[in-house]
Design an enzyme around this catalytic site. Structure first.
Site, PDB file in Angstrom:
ATOM      1  CB  CYS A 112      64.591 105.405 -45.040  1.00 54.32           C
ATOM      2  SG  CYS A 112      63.276 105.012 -43.506  1.00 54.32           S
ATOM      3  CB  CYS A 189      63.838  96.442 -26.291  1.00 52.88           C
ATOM      4  SG  CYS A 189      65.480  96.307 -25.707  1.00 52.88           S
TER       5      CYS A 189
END
Length: 227
Positions: A112, A189
């Site tokens: 997006c 991460c």
């Protein structure tokens, strides 16, 4: 006979595990830091379904919505697997894992275009996945779990606009001395395939589902073939 069977079982276990399509990142990283060995003796780990219950429904709980078919059309295969199905890419498989603070720009959601991370917060964790010490504004939503569970299994990170799975947040930033993570205590991460890098001042976007320039995939001959 037992001396022959045991090595055979060990070898078979290795072959099966090494041929898996994806790596369990959470458990891999926890083995690296020793968290499981330290905490497992006093706590019980909850099931993944219980952890996911804290987050909104990815299908209808976020501002930007598409049908599953639309997402499959909009995204590439790796992007769809990560963002919409919660998959994990292989270590060192993303070109963005090779990027450093010297690559100035913004890392956005591949689904997006929401700004998620700044290059100034990127650091080298040595894990094989792009790592960041902080997020941009409210772009990233993090799973809300108790501290013990967070230490054992990390917390899922999602795009706050479309709900796309990004990776996991671990509170072990203090391990990385001299990095920005040592100051925040956090290590995001992130799967590179979930990101698009937009250089500061313009320039061509870099898609995280592209492999590093020197990445070569070597396929080993099947153990079940005669030739």
């Amino acid at each position: 006979m037992s001396n022959m069977i045991f090595p055979l079982l060990v070898g078979l276990t290795y072959v099966i595990s090494s041929s898996a399509l994806a790596i369990n990142r959470r458990h891999y990283l926890l083995r690296q830091t020793g968290c499981i060995a330290t905490l497992a003796t006093t706590t019980t780990v909850s099931t993944p379904s219980a952890q996911a219950a804290n987050l909104k429904d990815r299908a209808d709980g976020y501002a930007l919505q598409h049908t599953d078919r639309e997402w499959a059309y909009i995204l590439s295969g790796p992007q769809y697997n990560i963002l919409r199905q919660g998959g994990t890419e292989r270590q060192k498989s993303s070109i963005l894992n090779t990027f450093t603070m010297a690559n100035v720009g913004t890392y956005t959601c591949a689904g997006c275009a929401t700004p998620l991370f700044s290059s100034q917060d990127k650091f080298s964790s040595g894990t094989g996945w792009p790592s960041f010490s902080a997020t941009l504004a409210e772009g990233v939503e993090v799973e809300d779990v108790d501290p013990v569970r967070a230490a054992l299994d990390g917390r899922e990170a999602r795009c706050s606009t479309c709900g796309g799975h990004l990776g996991d947040l671990f509170n072990d930033g203090w391990i990385y001395r001299g990095s920005s993570a040592a100051k925040t205590g956090k290590r995001y991460c992130i799967d590179g395939g979930a990101l698009i890098f937009k250089p500061e001042g313009g320039g061509e976007d870099v898609f995280g589902d592209d492999p590093p320039p020197s990445k070569v995939i070597n396929y080993e001959q099947s153990m079940y073939r005669d030739s």
